[in-house]
Design a protein around this motif. Sequence first.
Motif, short mmCIF file in Angstrom:
data_model
loop_
_atom_site.label_atom_id
_atom_site.label_comp_id
_atom_site.label_asym_id
_atom_site.label_seq_id
_atom_site.Cartn_x
_atom_site.Cartn_y
_atom_site.Cartn_z
N TYR A 25 7.24 0.04 -2.84
CA TYR A 25 7.70 -1.33 -2.70
C TYR A 25 7.89 -1.95 -4.08
N PRO A 57 3.03 2.53 -0.23
CA PRO A 57 3.02 1.17 -0.75
C PRO A 57 3.55 1.07 -2.16
N PHE A 60 1.15 -8.45 -1.88
CA PHE A 60 0.10 -7.80 -1.10
C PHE A 60 -1.27 -8.13 -1.66
N ASP A 98 -2.68 -4.38 8.64
CA ASP A 98 -1.40 -3.68 8.53
C ASP A 98 -0.43 -4.64 7.84
N ARG A 99 0.67 -4.12 7.34
CA ARG A 99 1.63 -4.95 6.61
C ARG A 99 2.27 -5.96 7.56
N TRP A 102 -1.02 -0.19 4.44
CA TRP A 102 0.41 -0.48 4.57
C TRP A 102 1.17 0.71 5.14
N SER A 103 0.73 1.91 4.81
CA SER A 103 1.51 3.09 5.18
C SER A 103 0.84 3.96 6.24
N GLY A 146 -0.72 -10.26 6.39
CA GLY A 146 -0.25 -9.23 7.30
C GLY A 146 -1.01 -9.31 8.62
#
Length: 259
Positions: A6, A3, A14, A151-152, A121-122, A220
């Motif tokens: 980004y 993350p 986020f 999740d994103r 996110w990852s 998300g």
Amino acid sequence: MSPHAYPSRLRSAFHFATAVAIAIGLLTRAAYAQTSQPASHQPEMSGGMAHMSGHMYMTTLRPKQPGDQAKADAIVVAAKAAMAPYEDYHRALADGYRIFLPNIPQPQYHFTKAAYGMEAWSHFDPLKPTSLLYRKTPDGGYKLIGVMYTDRVDASEDEINSRIPLSIARWHQHINFCKAPAGQKAAYFGPNAKFGLLGSIHTQQECDAAGGVFLPHVFGWMVHVYPYESDPAKIWSVDDDDNGHDNMDHSSMPGMKMD
């Protein structure tokens, strides 16, 4: 991708989305209460999400594949383990979880840990839910009832399926959000709401014409799990019920304090 790779603008987005996402569970009646609309004037609903028609995207249940049930069962076990230290909500607060809108009556309150949301996110760790879900108790405390995983926004459905199978859980996103222009916040509320998650505006063109700011997605991916339930349908509940599993309703704050 980490993350932190980004751009700062996306990381800021986020943090905004995380703060807003924990508003899940807020009921439509709270939004209407702010405009003193009697129940007879409220629009008819079919289930807990009819009032959000055009603003909700839910995954479709896929055919069950070998291993799906075992994976889902393992998530339930992990969710229970993640919840175990936090039966006392004070422990959650001490560990960095924060309550969203504690002074607004809700069927369930989201205690969210932004760091866990960022990690989601990852990669997916069911022992680190983005939010703990609590119900208010008569003595003013909180009773732990579930968790929320995230999740994103640009994750594929295959990705979220790899986290929690779409044959069992229905993930959702909130879409087509039109932010009201200055001076029109009242139009977030009531049976004739124009902006926000209850609004009649669902397209970029309509939002531009109204002077608003259009966001195709405001959160998300999200999914709630209620691992203490014995009925599988309630463990993966996606609609209003008598136990406060009001996953779909964000509408006590349809404008989401975006100003």
